[in-house]
Motif scaffolding. Structure first.
Motif, PDB file in Angstrom:
ATOM      1  N   ASN A   1      -5.079   9.850   0.812  1.00 43.13           N
ATOM      2  CA  ASN A   1      -5.715  10.290   2.055  1.00 43.13           C
ATOM      3  C   ASN A   1      -5.918  11.804   1.957  1.00 43.13           C
ATOM      4  O   ASN A   1      -4.996  12.575   2.163  1.00 43.13           O
ATOM      5  CB  ASN A   1      -4.844   9.923   3.256  1.00 43.13           C
ATOM      6  CG  ASN A   1      -5.592  10.100   4.561  1.00 43.13           C
ATOM      7  OD1 ASN A   1      -6.744   9.700   4.679  1.00 43.13           O
ATOM      8  ND2 ASN A   1      -4.951  10.707   5.542  1.00 43.13           N
TER       9      ASN A   1
ATOM     10  N   CYS B   1      -6.506   2.481  -7.171  1.00 44.54           N
ATOM     11  CA  CYS B   1      -6.620   3.694  -6.357  1.00 44.54           C
ATOM     12  C   CYS B   1      -7.824   3.664  -5.419  1.00 44.54           C
ATOM     13  O   CYS B   1      -8.907   3.201  -5.795  1.00 44.54           O
ATOM     14  CB  CYS B   1      -6.739   4.938  -7.255  1.00 44.54           C
ATOM     15  SG  CYS B   1      -5.222   5.359  -8.101  1.00 44.54           S
ATOM     16  N   VAL B   2      -7.622   4.191  -4.219  1.00 42.18           N
ATOM     17  CA  VAL B   2      -8.720   4.446  -3.283  1.00 42.18           C
ATOM     18  C   VAL B   2      -8.543   5.867  -2.759  1.00 42.18           C
ATOM     19  O   VAL B   2      -7.432   6.397  -2.714  1.00 42.18           O
ATOM     20  CB  VAL B   2      -8.749   3.430  -2.119  1.00 42.18           C
ATOM     21  CG1 VAL B   2      -8.925   2.019  -2.645  1.00 42.18           C
ATOM     22  CG2 VAL B   2      -7.507   3.521  -1.246  1.00 42.18           C
TER      23      VAL B   2
ATOM     24  N   THR C   1      -9.833   8.666   0.332  1.00 41.51           N
ATOM     25  CA  THR C   1     -10.514   8.987   1.583  1.00 41.51           C
ATOM     26  C   THR C   1     -10.714  10.488   1.656  1.00 41.51           C
ATOM     27  O   THR C   1      -9.751  11.258   1.557  1.00 41.51           O
ATOM     28  CB  THR C   1      -9.684   8.530   2.800  1.00 41.51           C
ATOM     29  OG1 THR C   1      -9.493   7.120   2.742  1.00 41.51           O
ATOM     30  CG2 THR C   1     -10.390   8.881   4.097  1.00 41.51           C
TER      31      THR C   1
ATOM     32  N   ILE D   1      -2.005  -0.862  -4.110  1.00 41.06           N
ATOM     33  CA  ILE D   1      -3.031   0.118  -3.778  1.00 41.06           C
ATOM     34  C   ILE D   1      -2.379   1.477  -3.531  1.00 41.06           C
ATOM     35  O   ILE D   1      -1.452   1.598  -2.732  1.00 41.06           O
ATOM     36  CB  ILE D   1      -3.797  -0.297  -2.490  1.00 41.06           C
ATOM     37  CG1 ILE D   1      -4.665  -1.526  -2.740  1.00 41.06           C
ATOM     38  CG2 ILE D   1      -4.665   0.857  -1.976  1.00 41.06           C
ATOM     39  CD1 ILE D   1      -5.849  -1.276  -3.656  1.00 41.06           C
ATOM     40  N   TYR D   2      -2.875   2.488  -4.239  1.00 43.47           N
ATOM     41  CA  TYR D   2      -2.492   3.871  -3.968  1.00 43.47           C
ATOM     42  C   TYR D   2      -3.619   4.500  -3.154  1.00 43.47           C
ATOM     43  O   TYR D   2      -4.737   4.667  -3.659  1.00 43.47           O
ATOM     44  CB  TYR D   2      -2.289   4.650  -5.268  1.00 43.47           C
ATOM     45  CG  TYR D   2      -1.098   4.188  -6.067  1.00 43.47           C
ATOM     46  CD1 TYR D   2       0.152   4.789  -5.913  1.00 43.47           C
ATOM     47  CD2 TYR D   2      -1.208   3.124  -6.964  1.00 43.47           C
ATOM     48  CE1 TYR D   2       1.256   4.351  -6.638  1.00 43.47           C
ATOM     49  CE2 TYR D   2      -0.113   2.679  -7.691  1.00 43.47           C
ATOM     50  CZ  TYR D   2       1.114   3.298  -7.526  1.00 43.47           C
ATOM     51  OH  TYR D   2       2.203   2.863  -8.239  1.00 43.47           O
ATOM     52  N   HIS D   3      -3.333   4.805  -1.899  1.00 42.54           N
ATOM     53  CA  HIS D   3      -4.351   5.368  -1.006  1.00 42.54           C
ATOM     54  C   HIS D   3      -4.141   6.879  -0.924  1.00 42.54           C
ATOM     55  O   HIS D   3      -3.178   7.352  -0.329  1.00 42.54           O
ATOM     56  CB  HIS D   3      -4.233   4.729   0.387  1.00 42.54           C
ATOM     57  CG  HIS D   3      -5.282   5.192   1.355  1.00 42.54           C
ATOM     58  ND1 HIS D   3      -5.502   4.566   2.557  1.00 42.54           N
ATOM     59  CD2 HIS D   3      -6.197   6.189   1.304  1.00 42.54           C
ATOM     60  CE1 HIS D   3      -6.488   5.173   3.207  1.00 42.54           C
ATOM     61  NE2 HIS D   3      -6.915   6.171   2.458  1.00 42.54           N
TER      62      HIS D   3
ATOM     63  N   TYR E   1     -10.208  -0.843   6.617  1.00 38.10           N
ATOM     64  CA  TYR E   1      -9.688  -0.422   5.309  1.00 38.10           C
ATOM     65  C   TYR E   1      -9.337  -1.639   4.464  1.00 38.10           C
ATOM     66  O   TYR E   1      -9.631  -1.695   3.262  1.00 38.10           O
ATOM     67  CB  TYR E   1      -8.472   0.489   5.472  1.00 38.10           C
ATOM     68  CG  TYR E   1      -8.835   1.953   5.564  1.00 38.10           C
ATOM     69  CD1 TYR E   1      -9.325   2.632   4.444  1.00 38.10           C
ATOM     70  CD2 TYR E   1      -8.711   2.651   6.751  1.00 38.10           C
ATOM     71  CE1 TYR E   1      -9.689   3.966   4.518  1.00 38.10           C
ATOM     72  CE2 TYR E   1      -9.066   3.998   6.834  1.00 38.10           C
ATOM     73  CZ  TYR E   1      -9.552   4.641   5.716  1.00 38.10           C
ATOM     74  OH  TYR E   1      -9.921   5.971   5.786  1.00 38.10           O
TER      75      TYR E   1
ATOM     76  N   SER F   1     -10.825   6.396  -8.634  1.00 38.67           N
ATOM     77  CA  SER F   1     -10.673   5.465  -7.510  1.00 38.67           C
ATOM     78  C   SER F   1     -11.757   4.393  -7.541  1.00 38.67           C
ATOM     79  O   SER F   1     -12.934   4.702  -7.774  1.00 38.67           O
ATOM     80  CB  SER F   1     -10.740   6.216  -6.178  1.00 38.67           C
ATOM     81  OG  SER F   1      -9.608   7.033  -6.005  1.00 38.67           O
TER      82      SER F   1
ATOM     83  N   TYR G   1      -9.436  -1.551   0.611  1.00 39.65           N
ATOM     84  CA  TYR G   1      -8.265  -2.013  -0.128  1.00 39.65           C
ATOM     85  C   TYR G   1      -8.525  -3.282  -0.928  1.00 39.65           C
ATOM     86  O   TYR G   1      -7.723  -3.626  -1.799  1.00 39.65           O
ATOM     87  CB  TYR G   1      -7.095  -2.291   0.822  1.00 39.65           C
ATOM     88  CG  TYR G   1      -6.560  -1.084   1.557  1.00 39.65           C
ATOM     89  CD1 TYR G   1      -6.786   0.213   1.106  1.00 39.65           C
ATOM     90  CD2 TYR G   1      -5.788  -1.250   2.708  1.00 39.65           C
ATOM     91  CE1 TYR G   1      -6.291   1.302   1.787  1.00 39.65           C
ATOM     92  CE2 TYR G   1      -5.273  -0.164   3.394  1.00 39.65           C
ATOM     93  CZ  TYR G   1      -5.531   1.111   2.930  1.00 39.65           C
ATOM     94  OH  TYR G   1      -5.022   2.179   3.605  1.00 39.65           O
TER      95      TYR G   1
ATOM     96  N   TYR H   1       0.624   5.046   0.817  1.00 41.35           N
ATOM     97  CA  TYR H   1      -0.266   5.942   1.573  1.00 41.35           C
ATOM     98  C   TYR H   1       0.235   7.374   1.382  1.00 41.35           C
ATOM     99  O   TYR H   1       1.318   7.736   1.847  1.00 41.35           O
ATOM    100  CB  TYR H   1      -0.209   5.519   3.041  1.00 41.35           C
ATOM    101  CG  TYR H   1      -1.152   6.217   3.992  1.00 41.35           C
ATOM    102  CD1 TYR H   1      -2.529   6.037   3.897  1.00 41.35           C
ATOM    103  CD2 TYR H   1      -0.654   7.009   5.031  1.00 41.35           C
ATOM    104  CE1 TYR H   1      -3.384   6.641   4.802  1.00 41.35           C
ATOM    105  CE2 TYR H   1      -1.500   7.614   5.949  1.00 41.35           C
ATOM    106  CZ  TYR H   1      -2.860   7.432   5.822  1.00 41.35           C
ATOM    107  OH  TYR H   1      -3.721   8.025   6.737  1.00 41.35           O
TER     108      TYR H   1
ATOM    109  N   ILE I   1       0.854  -1.198   0.000  1.00 43.01           N
ATOM    110  CA  ILE I   1       0.000   0.000   0.000  1.00 43.01           C
ATOM    111  C   ILE I   1       0.879   1.233   0.000  1.00 43.01           C
ATOM    112  O   ILE I   1       1.827   1.335   0.796  1.00 43.01           O
ATOM    113  CB  ILE I   1      -0.909   0.010   1.248  1.00 43.01           C
ATOM    114  CG1 ILE I   1      -1.869  -1.180   1.219  1.00 43.01           C
ATOM    115  CG2 ILE I   1      -1.680   1.321   1.347  1.00 43.01           C
ATOM    116  CD1 ILE I   1      -2.298  -1.630   2.590  1.00 43.01           C
TER     117      ILE I   1
END
Length: 553
Positions: free
Chosen positions: A165, A190-191, A193, A161-163, A543, A241, A548, A4, A2
């Protein structure tokens, strides 16, 4: 693995590269990643002049100074440089590293464009956090997103995963789209938040400015990403995302109201705090004796009732005495160990209504003289360009002088330059943690979680996390009417103030002074109901299971 991405990061008190709860939450998340053996790497920017060093004059005027820090003492420079473009300018980006160590080690990469040979305007990007909202901010976010992506590639990371934030790193999708070739493939990686509960809080830049700065990245038609002449980075991050999440159950509905196009697919993962960082050492000693294993498995905090009441109270009073000493050392408020102490410490800005309890000084004085003495400790910074926030601090100082002329039953202090170390003492040393933002603008809030884990009782507006975790009269008290999840009406100052003063006079003060056994029972309730759930171990687990999973099949 991940990746972040964060704009601010609160890891240590001597690393002033965070402005408040968003940054400390990011730090807490990394500590839980490391404890839980989650393969992760964090990407952020190096701010060599920090966020803001706050000094306050005797009249309550906030003065802002650079928060200079010895970053070379904490970070190690890597033998690495990548290149990115800002408009026609090809610029170099270097990188520094920091490690969060536990069961697994989480690497933190600090991007640095303050390099000899770079354009002076680009070198300035590593000066300060949240210094400007215009071209400076846009370029910082290009540096974070595109520069961060290229540094990860250069270091050989295989990211699943590219988070993102918050949306500050949204431009990383520019690079992903070029590499993967389609929206659908980018969405698998991608996700996003979102922590922002108001439309104005989402970064927007004029489309022509974006086109000029990203002119060499010609594989995106920016006109198709435009909303009323602007590029909204939250919408950009959302579009690319596979999962989008809010940060509390309540915030899920707030976000759906801001972005109706996301309403059906949005998840929520309620924020948490890293219990091992925020439970005071004195309280940790009790937990180790009566709830062994709580540090690895915070669900065990539900067994708080096994702690002898007299020991819990003794430990709390020892921490409170430490806080009183700090207040009396830094101010002339003359706090006492045996007086009900209320803490109000958070970023100072209008919607948080930091000074609400001082709104009617005569009423507050009457309550204290009639029902029992109180002392209130304030702390928090206003953004350097938040004039209304600075006025609020000035108002608090004016009210302090006014109260001193009327009574000794109310004592008020303001501690300057609020940071991580001070927060750890405040959230454990107060008796009551007061949080009264205007509903529905508290996306989540985390300071009350920290207080609750230490046995401090919350007194909070029914919004954000408290709408999930608060149980009236059991682990604290609510302020104002309790809304349904989807009720987006604003709270009314007069209504909330009436409830605040009423509960203070008829419930909180009498319980504290006359029913000490009941008070300690509430302290145990607070630990047992808040600690097991509102922690980053639970948050990170959610998550993985809810967000994720798109890229971790």
């Amino acid at each position: 693995m991940i990746a972040y991405f964060v704009m601010e990061l609160g890891l240590e008190d001597n690393m002033p590269i965070y402005s408040g709860g968003l940054g400390t939450l990011a730090g807490d998340t990394l500590f839980s990643y490391a404890d839980m053996d989650i393969p992760a790497v964090c990407v952020t920017l190096l701010y060599k002049r920090g966020y803001n060093l706050q000094k306050i004059t005797p009249h309550g005027m906030q003065l802002d100074f650079d928060a200079l820090w010895d970053y070379k003492r904490y970070l190690r420079k890597l033998d690495l440089e990548v290149e990115i473009y800002f408009g026609d300018k090809k610029q170099k980006v270097a990188c520094w590293e920091y490690w969060v160590r536990s069961k697994s080690d989480v690497r933190v990469l600090f991007l640095d464009a303050d390099i000899e040979g770079n354009d002076p305007e680009i070198r300035r990007l590593n000066s300060k956090l949240y210094f400007d909202d215009g071209l400076y901010r846009l370029r910082q976010e290009i540096l974070l997103g595109i520069g961060g992506y290229r540094v990860l590639k250069a270091l050989g990371y295989a990211i699943h995963i590219y988070h993102m934030n918050e949306s500050h790193s949204a431009f990383l999708v520019v690079e992903l789209l070029r590499e993967l070739g389609s929206l659908e493939e980018v969405r698998k990686r991608c996700v996003f938040t979102t922590h922002t509960p108001v439309p104005a809080g989402h970064d927007r830049f004029p489309v022509e400015m974006v086109k000029e700065e990203l002119k060499v990245y010609d594989h995106i038609d920016w006109d198709k990403e435009t909303e009323e002449g602007n590029i909204n980075l939250s919408l950009l991050a959302s579009k690319y995302s596979g999962k989008v999440n809010a940060v509390s159950h309540r915030h899920k509905f707030v976000t759906a109201g801001i972005f109706p196009e996301l309403a059906e697919g949005i998840e929520y993962v309620t924020n948490g705090v890293y219990h091992k960082r925020w439970v005071h050492e004195e309280i940790q000693d009790l937990f180790n004796e009566y709830m062994p294993g709580w540090d690895e498995n915070p669900i065990l905090l539900q067994r708080a009732y096994e702690i002898p009441s007299e020991l819990l109270l003794r430990k709390h009073n020892r921490i409170k005495s430490e806080l009183v000493n700090l207040v009396n050392k830094q101010t002339d408020a003359s706090f006492s160990d045996d007086v009900l102490t209320i803490g109000v410490a958070r970023r100072v800005t209008p919607y948080k209504r930091n000074d609400l309890i001082l709104r009617d000084v005569d009423r507050l004085v009457h309550i204290a003289e009639s029902f029992g003495e109180i002392q209130i400790v304030f702390a928090g910074k206003a953004h350097p360009r938040d004039g209304l926030g600075k006025e609020m601090i000035k108002n608090i100082f004016e009210k302090i002088k006014l109260i001193r002329g009327k009574t000794k039953a109310v004592k008020v202090a303001f501690l300057e330059n609020y940071g991580i170390d001070m927060a750890r003492l405040l959230i454990a040393g107060c008796d009551v943690w007061l949080n009264n933002p205007k509903r529905p603008y508290e996306a989540c809030g985390t300071s009350g979680m920290k207080a609750g884990m230490n046995g401090v009782l919350n007194f909070s507006t029914w919004d954000g996390w408290w709408l999930e975790g608060g149980i009236e009269g059991v682990n604290g008290w609510g302020i104002g009417p309790k809304p349904s999840w989807q009720d987006m009406t604003e709270s009314k100052d007069e209504e909330d103030l009436e409830d605040l003063y009423g509960k203070l006079a008829y419930v909180i003060i009498p319980t504290f002074y006359r029913h000490r056994d009941e008070w300690v029972r509430l302290m145990k309730n607070s630990i047992a109901t808040i600690g097991p759930y509102f922690n980053t171990h639970r948050m990170v687990s959610e998550y993985i299971s809810k967000v994720y999973k798109i890229g971790l099949r």
